[in-house]
Design an enzyme around this catalytic site. Structure first.
Site, short mmCIF file in Angstrom:
data_model
loop_
_atom_site.label_atom_id
_atom_site.label_comp_id
_atom_site.label_asym_id
_atom_site.label_seq_id
_atom_site.Cartn_x
_atom_site.Cartn_y
_atom_site.Cartn_z
N LYS A 85 11.27 39.91 44.70
CA LYS A 85 10.02 39.14 44.55
C LYS A 85 9.71 38.49 45.89
O LYS A 85 10.55 37.77 46.47
CB LYS A 85 10.24 38.07 43.48
CG LYS A 85 9.10 37.93 42.51
CD LYS A 85 9.52 36.98 41.39
CE LYS A 85 8.35 36.64 40.51
NZ LYS A 85 8.69 35.59 39.55
O1 G3P Z 1 7.41 33.57 37.03
C1 G3P Z 1 6.32 32.93 37.46
C2 G3P Z 1 5.42 32.26 36.49
O2 G3P Z 1 5.41 32.86 35.25
C3 G3P Z 1 5.54 30.80 36.50
O3 G3P Z 1 4.90 30.22 35.41
O4 G3P Z 1 4.41 28.26 34.02
O5 G3P Z 1 5.36 27.91 36.30
O6 G3P Z 1 3.02 28.70 36.04
P1 G3P Z 1 4.39 28.70 35.46
#
Ligand code: G3P
Length: 218
Positions: A85
């Site tokens: 990533k």
């Molecule tokens: O993996 C990345 C992403 O899904 C993060 O989510 O909830 O931190 O915006 P969030």
């Protein structure tokens, strides 16, 4: 649509994997930090890679291309199913170009615009991760980004898979599927919400009550 689990918590991954619905896992430095419990990044990623056959994304933490490449080449030896990533920055795109040439699988993360996704597609990223929920949090239309990405990738025949991320509620997963996302990466608690429906519970209770009433009559 494939379903990835967005977590580094092995207990959650194991529980959901038993349902047979887990096609892969995405982690990020926040998830690794939350679930590290003193273990190294490598130990956590290898444990997840043993549990799940599909792609497991592990994120670099360098911000310069040379550092990203060093980390990426190391992570790619940890297990057969690791995916690197990379942040969608100029440095990240340079690293992507090199890794694509080396046949190392990549996931371009923190994508907030169709232009970023277009560049990731041109450089043959394996996955691109548009962050829907963070766009909604900031007052933008997160789902429009998925629609734009699918239209652009279709126009040019890009092979990069659209991995919709950062979901806040189950309805958004349906909308991403309708918009043509290849994959949704979903936090464990949201997967539980995808399964659970009060009408199913009420319907099941009523069927079982009828069954019990019939048994009593015999
Ligand atoms: O993996 C990345 C992403 O899904 C993060 O989510 O909830 O931190 O915006 P969030």
């Amino acid at each position: 649509m494939k379903l990835f689990i967005d977590t580094a918590n092995i207990a959650d991954i194991r529980r959901l994997n038993e349902l047979g619905i887990v096609d892969g896992v995405t982690t990020n430095p926040s998830w690794i930090s939350r679930d590290s419990k003193g273990r190294s990044f490598k130990e956590i990623v290898q444990e997840i890679c043993r549990e799940v056959k599909g792609p497991v994304s592990a994120e670099v933490t360098s911000t310069d291309t040379a550092g990203m490449l060093k980390e990426a080449r190391d992570i790619s030896t940890w297990a057969k199913n690791t995916v690197i990533k990379l942040p969608t920055t100029a440095e990240g795109l340079k690293a992507l170009k090199t890794l694509s040439g080396e046949g190392i699988k990549t996931n371009m993360t923190l994508v907030f615009s169709a232009n970023q996704a277009l560049l990731a597609g041109k450089l043959e990223a394996t996955f691109v991760s548009p962050f829907i929920g963070r766009l909604y949090d900031a007052g933008y239309d997160g789902m429009q980004l998925i629609k734009d990405c699918t239209a652009i990738y279709r126009n040019y025949g890009f092979k990069t898979k659209i991995l919709a991320a950062s979901f806040r509620e189950p309805r958004e997963i349906t909308e991403a599927a309708l918009a043509g996302a290849d994959i949704a990466t979903v936090k464990p608690e949201l997967v539980e919400q995808m399964i659970k429906n009060p009408f199913t519970d009420a319907g099941l209770k009523s069927f079982l009550d009828s069954w019990a009433a019939m048994k009593k009559q015999k």
